[in-house]
Design an enzyme around this catalytic site. Structure first.
Site, mmCIF file in Angstrom:
data_model
loop_
_atom_site.group_PDB
_atom_site.id
_atom_site.type_symbol
_atom_site.label_atom_id
_atom_site.label_comp_id
_atom_site.label_asym_id
_atom_site.label_seq_id
_atom_site.Cartn_x
_atom_site.Cartn_y
_atom_site.Cartn_z
ATOM 1 N N ASP A 107 25.404 63.321 -36.457
ATOM 2 C CA ASP A 107 25.863 64.614 -35.967
ATOM 3 C C ASP A 107 24.716 65.579 -35.687
ATOM 4 O O ASP A 107 24.955 66.726 -35.312
ATOM 5 C CB ASP A 107 26.850 65.234 -36.959
ATOM 6 C CG ASP A 107 27.926 66.063 -36.270
ATOM 7 O OD1 ASP A 107 28.141 65.866 -35.070
ATOM 8 O OD2 ASP A 107 28.550 66.897 -36.940
ATOM 9 N N GLU A 157 32.499 72.692 -37.220
ATOM 10 C CA GLU A 157 31.346 73.449 -37.712
ATOM 11 C C GLU A 157 30.199 73.532 -36.719
ATOM 12 O O GLU A 157 29.401 74.476 -36.751
ATOM 13 C CB GLU A 157 30.846 72.836 -39.023
ATOM 14 C CG GLU A 157 29.878 71.668 -38.902
ATOM 15 C CD GLU A 157 30.455 70.456 -38.179
ATOM 16 O OE1 GLU A 157 29.677 69.724 -37.542
ATOM 17 O OE2 GLU A 157 31.679 70.230 -38.251
ATOM 18 N N ASP A 182 27.710 65.435 -41.758
ATOM 19 C CA ASP A 182 28.939 66.209 -41.632
ATOM 20 C C ASP A 182 30.060 65.535 -42.420
ATOM 21 O O ASP A 182 30.649 64.554 -41.960
ATOM 22 C CB ASP A 182 29.340 66.344 -40.166
ATOM 23 C CG ASP A 182 30.610 67.153 -39.988
ATOM 24 O OD1 ASP A 182 30.961 67.897 -40.931
ATOM 25 O OD2 ASP A 182 31.227 67.058 -38.917
ATOM 26 N N LYS A 198 22.410 70.987 -31.553
ATOM 27 C CA LYS A 198 23.173 70.983 -32.811
ATOM 28 C C LYS A 198 22.540 69.966 -33.759
ATOM 29 O O LYS A 198 22.403 68.796 -33.440
ATOM 30 C CB LYS A 198 24.632 70.614 -32.537
ATOM 31 C CG LYS A 198 25.449 70.347 -33.797
ATOM 32 C CD LYS A 198 26.817 69.755 -33.455
ATOM 33 C CE LYS A 198 27.556 69.279 -34.698
ATOM 34 N NZ LYS A 198 28.841 68.627 -34.372
ATOM 35 N N ARG A 210 30.022 74.197 -33.588
ATOM 36 C CA ARG A 210 30.069 75.389 -32.732
ATOM 37 C C ARG A 210 29.669 76.649 -33.505
ATOM 38 O O ARG A 210 29.129 77.589 -32.924
ATOM 39 C CB ARG A 210 31.465 75.527 -32.120
ATOM 40 C CG ARG A 210 32.575 75.801 -33.098
ATOM 41 C CD ARG A 210 33.939 75.394 -32.571
ATOM 42 N NE ARG A 210 34.090 73.942 -32.503
ATOM 43 C CZ ARG A 210 35.171 73.310 -32.062
ATOM 44 N NH1 ARG A 210 36.210 74.010 -31.643
ATOM 45 N NH2 ARG A 210 35.224 72.000 -32.031
ATOM 46 N N ASP A 251 35.748 71.514 -40.298
ATOM 47 C CA ASP A 251 35.156 70.385 -39.588
ATOM 48 C C ASP A 251 34.853 70.720 -38.126
ATOM 49 O O ASP A 251 34.353 69.889 -37.393
ATOM 50 C CB ASP A 251 36.084 69.159 -39.677
ATOM 51 C CG ASP A 251 35.381 67.863 -39.311
ATOM 52 O OD1 ASP A 251 34.137 67.816 -39.412
ATOM 53 O OD2 ASP A 251 36.072 66.891 -38.924
ATOM 54 N N LYS A 261 36.658 64.828 -43.927
ATOM 55 C CA LYS A 261 36.911 63.673 -43.075
ATOM 56 C C LYS A 261 37.337 62.476 -43.920
ATOM 57 O O LYS A 261 36.887 62.326 -45.061
ATOM 58 C CB LYS A 261 35.631 63.278 -42.315
ATOM 59 C CG LYS A 261 35.144 64.269 -41.282
ATOM 60 C CD LYS A 261 33.851 63.760 -40.652
ATOM 61 C CE LYS A 261 33.261 64.741 -39.665
ATOM 62 N NZ LYS A 261 34.031 64.810 -38.421
#
Length: 524
Positions: free
Chosen positions: A313, A374, A295, A290, A376, A372, A302
């Site tokens: 991230d 995201e 993010d 990933k 996956r 959020d 967030k």
């Protein structure tokens, strides 16, 4: 060979710092030299000497003690000799030896010395020295008796890796650095340690590559610059690199991944890096990472505290990059492909929205309940592509859920799998290199939590079992292949330093993936 496909309107906007980041090569932090001279005669700034908890096994101290006029005997009699694993004693003004300063490093009892405790002791030792620049450090290779199940070769590899890690912090932009590379590291042994020195240097440099990618801010590290960095490294180390731009991603039906990137001015990329070290008929392993380079949470924005460290991230992608570079440099007899799914999750008028229905590469429709969640969505399409390319076994790594940190803490990764044997092999590799991970269930009952009302599945299963429902989401996209998902949200990035590690990026997972490739368990 290296192939690049770029969205040119964005590339023209890359500033000089981004270009420097994208095109730089791995940096050799220090010269590592082998020395067969007696430790008592070695001349340099610091002589590092490991010590066992069992005084009868410290035969390597006898000459040093004699030449220094009984210094070590006096320390032992005073109870000041460090023997507990990870304990350190810096002794200055030493006379009679070639080096005037000793760093005594406790290894504990041989019967309980583990890879992890050895790594931590050595990294703590080097970190205690690298606050000063341009030091020559010698490390005495101890007798096998004090290393327990470890060998002198393993000690040397661990020491060289630790020297690399201990020389680099997260202070990449400070005018006055807190960490400095050694001028030279001297491995003092009468045996040939060349192979261990090379292995330790390769692992340390690969982990530092991963750490650098994660520690640098999103103003430099974005999908385009990471892809460009991959291309440069591929040329340097003989990997085949293919970079997928937005039109190619659309042609490959990777609409779940592309949806996440819609709110950003920086276009998505997927990078495919191939290493072929075995026969074509050999097992083909995919490493999937990933790579959300920043993010914000998207429209499910967030709060500031939660967003502050979200440059991290993309640690999954950085880890698989570091691992495949190390695998290539070690020339391991395996076939491995790394896939990096690279996006920014930002907020704009074009952001994907709550309630949107996305269609992934394999035709599964996804109901967006939280923008959020995201990572996956990115991995879904990348995993599908890896399966379609013939991957026989898969490991994916992602800073996927805070729920996994709640469950296991900051030091331990969560393990999720559809295949007990493959999962056991990954966990065994992690145990061998001293990286902690723990399996969590992926029972069918969790599927109900992500069953969609409008689409096939929802991208979040709610508060309970959040790390597991995220893994169950990913399982829908691996086509039944043996698959392990590592949620590294805890150990990939640390908010505070400890004696054996810096705050910030840790490089967690690189050693596990290399060990998995290096061992014979690659073939089921």
């Amino acid at each position: 060979m290296s192939r690049q496909l770029f969205w040119s309107s964005r590339d023209d906007q890359m500033d000089s710092s981004c270009l420097f980041f994208a095109n730089r090569k791995l940096k050799l932090l220090m010269n590592v030299k082998a020395s067969s001279a007696p430790a008592a005669n070695w001349m340099g700034h610091w002589l590092m000497v490991p010590i066992s908890e069992n005084p009868l096994l410290n035969s390597h101290l006898e000459a040093l003690d004699q030449e220094s006029g009984g210094l070590l005997t006096r320390l032992r009699e005073a109870g000041d000799l460090p023997t507990k694993a990870g304990s350190l004693l810096h002794v200055k003004g030493v006379t009679g030896l070639g080096a005037s300063r000793l760093l005594l490093v406790g290894l504990g009892a041989p019967e309980v010395l583990s890879t992890q405790s050895l790594d931590r002791a050595l990294t703590a030792a080097f970190r205690s020295l690298t606050d000063k620049p341009n030091l020559d450090v010698g490390v005495v290779v101890p007798p096998a008796a004090i290393l327990g199940s470890k060998t002198p070769l393993e000690f040397v590899s661990a020491a060289v890796t630790a020297a690399n890690l201990g020389s680099v912090g997260q202070d990449l932009y400070r005018t006055e650095r807190a960490r400095h590379p050694l001028a030279a590291l001297h491995v003092i042994s009468s045996e040939n340690m060349a192979s261990a020195i090379e292995r330790g240097a390769i692992l340390g440099e690969a982990m530092n590559l991963t750490r650098e990618l994660v520690n640098r801010p999103a103003q430099e590290v974005n999908p385009v610059t990471v892809a460009d960095r991959c291309s440069a490294l591929a040329v340097e180390y003989g990997l085949t690199c293919e970079i997928f731009d937005v039109p190619r991603l659309e042609a490959e039906r990777m609409h779940s991944m592309l949806a996440v990137a819609k709110g950003s001015a920086v276009p998505a990329r997927m990078v495919k890096l191939d290493y072929r070290g075995a026969k074509e008929s050999s097992s083909h392993v995919a490493l999937v990472g990933k790579g959300v380079t920043f993010d914000s949470g998207g429209l499910s924005l967030k709060p500031t505290d939660g967003m502050l460290t979200m440059k991290c991230d993309m640690a999954g992608a950085a880890t698989v990059l570091g691992a495949i570079v190390a695998i290539a440099r070690l020339k391991l007899p395996v076939n491995v492909t790394a896939y990096l799914g690279l996006v920014e999750n930002m907020v704009s008028g074009t952001s994907y929205k709550l309630g949107d229905i996305l269609t992934a590469r394999n035709g599964v429709t996804i109901e967006v309940l939280n923008t959020d969640a995201e990572g996956r969505l990115v991995l879904a399409d990348v995993l599908c592509y890896a399966v379609d390319q013939g991957a026989e076994k898969i490991v994916d790594l992602a800073t996927l859920t805070g729920a996994c940190v709640v469950a296991l803490g900051e030091e331990v990764a969560g393990v999720f799998s559809n295949h007990d044997e493959w999962s056991g092999q990954v966990i065994s590799a992690a145990k061998t290199v001293g990286e902690d991970m723990w399996p969590l269930p992926t029972w069918d009952l969790y599927d109900d939590l992500i069953k969609g009302d409008v689409g096939d599945i929802k991208n979040t299963g709610g508060r309970w079992g959040g790390a597991i429902t995220a893994a169950k989401f990913l399982q829908r996209f691996v086509g039944g292949k043996p698959w392990v998902h590592l949620d590294i949200a805890g150990p990939a990035f640390q908010s505070s330093a400890k004696a054996w590690r810096e705050a910030g990026a840790t490089g967690y997972g690189v050693r596990t993936l290399v060990q998995l490739a290096e061992s014979s368990v690659i073939d089921l």
